[in-house]
Design an enzyme around this catalytic site. Structure first.
Site, mmCIF file in Angstrom:
data_model
loop_
_atom_site.group_PDB
_atom_site.id
_atom_site.type_symbol
_atom_site.label_atom_id
_atom_site.label_comp_id
_atom_site.label_asym_id
_atom_site.label_seq_id
_atom_site.Cartn_x
_atom_site.Cartn_y
_atom_site.Cartn_z
ATOM 1 N N SER A 285 0.814 -1.210 0.000
ATOM 2 C CA SER A 285 0.000 0.000 0.000
ATOM 3 C C SER A 285 0.855 1.270 0.000
ATOM 4 O O SER A 285 1.512 1.576 -0.978
ATOM 5 C CB SER A 285 -0.948 -0.039 1.203
ATOM 6 O OG SER A 285 -1.925 0.957 1.122
ATOM 7 N N ASP A 296 9.988 5.722 -10.091
ATOM 8 C CA ASP A 296 9.538 6.313 -11.357
ATOM 9 C C ASP A 296 10.243 7.623 -11.662
ATOM 10 O O ASP A 296 10.455 7.966 -12.827
ATOM 11 C CB ASP A 296 8.024 6.534 -11.326
ATOM 12 C CG ASP A 296 7.253 5.260 -11.628
ATOM 13 O OD1 ASP A 296 7.887 4.226 -11.895
ATOM 14 O OD2 ASP A 296 6.006 5.283 -11.591
ATOM 15 N N LYS A 310 -0.591 -4.400 -3.100
ATOM 16 C CA LYS A 310 -1.894 -3.996 -2.569
ATOM 17 C C LYS A 310 -2.213 -2.612 -3.130
ATOM 18 O O LYS A 310 -1.893 -1.593 -2.550
ATOM 19 C CB LYS A 310 -1.858 -3.996 -1.035
ATOM 20 C CG LYS A 310 -3.223 -3.986 -0.365
ATOM 21 C CD LYS A 310 -3.689 -2.583 -0.064
ATOM 22 C CE LYS A 310 -4.976 -2.571 0.714
ATOM 23 N NZ LYS A 310 -5.487 -1.218 0.983
#
Length: 541
Positions: A285, A296, A310
């Site tokens: 999460s 990224d 998740k």
């Protein structure tokens, strides 16, 4: 003419939407009426006395079982537990417990907190709290441990088959988001971020500032085992390393109001200091939002094993009588567009299990510098450590509490008073394998499940007799291969056993100290942070 066509098309859309909404509304009203009358008739006419509350709880659980495991009904107590988890403050005993089948087992005690002061240890099974036998208690037995700060309660527990008693005094418990940080070799700052409660970003920022003042020239952010928490704190932690105005995550849903983009809002703490992020299969999460966004933007090198995956967003909805429905409203996506979610709960297999994305179906995305990254569930590290992964046998050992139970037995047979003296030997691992044999440990692989299903289908096709011998031989070979997994995955399994044992002898603080010099992920992170050319090459800078 064109205008008339446009108006007609719009009218059709409005008409279709209205009809669709009315149709759904009628179906909902119809099903509620059927359920209400059924519930009333059952309670009024069943041959034995029934408990309406229990029946309703079962009905709710059954309805939600077909959805994802994160959409849950919360009682008043569970609503309060969630509030406590997010704030990081509660009144309790200072221990992690497992409540299962009307038993409470101590999983871990925290140093100098009530359970520790009372002499309780991991592996102790609580039998009686106050004057209440846990086996006879109908509700959640864990509630019996809660109470006003300063109040004492007698505890009867079983340790190594013997009953013992103690008295436990409840206290205000302050859960730290950052339970440990230190400077390694006078230059690498190491920070453990264990959960994303309301203190996560502030405690992480404070740790970074102190470590930099002591001479840290790079940072290891350890998110291994971090189950997540508050989305706002995930964004704020990312913001410590990323400039203001950067997209951190996007949520997407069939409901338009839940389609949102979340950006950093504050000035960063440091956008230049080299960073390594540690993750594993239990990082979930919010941990995946932080590691995914830093990856990224090529802001950090991610080390370890693929995260849990998740990627579903929940929001609590108020119900009556202080209850709530924690409902999944959308999915998380990283800045590059990757979906974090690993399991597809809406397309299940024949046994009703959620389907994991096939490797062949992973989609390619690009980081800021053009590096290739992939979706398919969770965050895949830039540098993967094999022993940090979770093989099928390891997952089965954890699921069956086999490592925990072995550690309990080992703890009472071996004495270590000094962390430097601790050593888990080859003979100790052999003892672990013998322990598994004695306990009758067994598990089923996905291969076995698939073959079993194929064998059942073969009976319908009148082919079972022709393949029965080959099937039996193949299952025997698989069983032999499974036994070999205990040796092939020794490093992976031993790491978990050692972690469990070190916590028993020296608490969690001792575990952090031990890992600084014995853990492969930390060693790899230190190595890459101490090699600037390699660090920049991984990030494609």
């Amino acid at each position: 003419m064109k205008k008339r066509i446009l108006i007609s098309a719009t009218a059709v859309v409005i008409l279709f939407t209205t009809v669709s909404f009315k149709s759904d509304f009628f179906e909902i009203a119809k099903q509620i009426e059927i359920f209400t009358t059924l519930f009333k008739e059952l309670n009024m006419n069943y041959v034995d006395e029934v408990n309406p509350a229990e029946l309703m709880d079962s009905a709710i659980e059954g309805m939600l079982a077909d959805l994802d495991p994160y959409t849950k009904y919360w009682t008043e107590q569970e609503v309060e537990d969630a509030r406590i988890s997010n704030t990081g403050e509660y009144t309790g005993i200072g221990a992690s417990v497992l409540t299962r089948n009307k038993t409470i087992t101590i999983l871990e005690t925290y140093k100098d907190y009530p359970a520790d002061k009372a002499g309780l240890q991991a592996g102790d099974e609580l039998i009686k709290i106050g004057d209440i036998n846990i086996a006879d208690f109908e509700d959640d037995a864990g509630d019996l441990l809660q109470g006003a700060p300063g109040t004492s309660i007698p505890i009867t527990y079983k340790r190594q088959g013997k009953l013992q008693t103690t008295s436990l005094k409840r206290e205000e418990i302050d859960i730290e988001a950052v339970p440990f940080y230190t400077l390694i070799n006078n230059k690498v700052g190491y920070i453990v971020l264990s959960k994303f409660n309301k203190k996560a970003s502030s405690e992480t920022a404070a740790a970074i500032k102190e470590l930099k003042s002591e001479g840290a020239t790079s940072i290891i952010l350890d998110l291994r085992g971090n189950p997540g928490g508050l989305l706002t704190e995930a964004i704020n932690v990312s913001n410590l390393f990323l400039p203001k105005g950067k997209l951190i995550t996007t949520t997407k849903s069939v409901i338009e109001k839940y389609n949102q983009e979340y950006y950093t809002r504050n000035e960063p703490l440091d956008t230049e200091i080299p960073v390594a992020v540690l993750i594993n299969g239990r990082s979930a999460s919010a941990s995946e939002i932080v590691s995914g966004s830093l990856q990224d933007y090529d802001r950090a090198v991610v080390v370890g094993a693929r995260s849990f995956g998740k990627g579903l967003v929940q929001r609590p909805k108020e119900l009556t009588y202080g209850t709530q429905l924690k409902i999944t409203i959308s999915r998380y996506y990283t800045p590059s567009g990757r979906c974090i979610q690993a399991l597809d709960y809406w397309n299940r297999d024949e046994k009703g299990n959620a389907v994991r994305t096939n490797v062949a179906d992973y989609k390619e995305f690009k980081t800021s510098t053009g590096r290739k990254v992939y979706d398919g569930g969770g965050v895949l590290p830039d540098i993967q450590i094999e022993s940090a992964g979770m093989s099928a046998i390891t997952e089965a050992l954890l699921r069956d509490q086999a490592i925990f139970d072995f550690a309990t037995e080992y703890f009472y047979k071996h004495d270590y008073s000094n962390l430097q003296d601790f050593d888990f030997t080859d003979s100790d691992y052999a003892a672990f394998k013998s322990f598994l044999d004695k306990q009758g440990f067994a598990y089923q692989t996905q291969t076995e499940r698939d073959l079993e299903e194929a064998y059942i289908v073969a009976e319908k096709d009148n082919l079972q007799s022709e393949i029965s011998t080959e099937y039996a031989n193949l299952m025997k070979r698989i069983d032999a291969a499974k036994k070999q997994q205990l040796d092939k995955k020794e490093r992976e399994i031993s790491k978990l056993i050692i972690d469990e044992l070190v916590k028993r002898y020296f608490y969690r603080e001792g575990l952090y100290e031990y890992q600084l010099t014995h853990n492969e992920e930390i060693a790899e992170a230190k190595s890459i942070l101490n090699n600037s050319s390699k660090y920049l090459k991984v990030l494609n800078r």
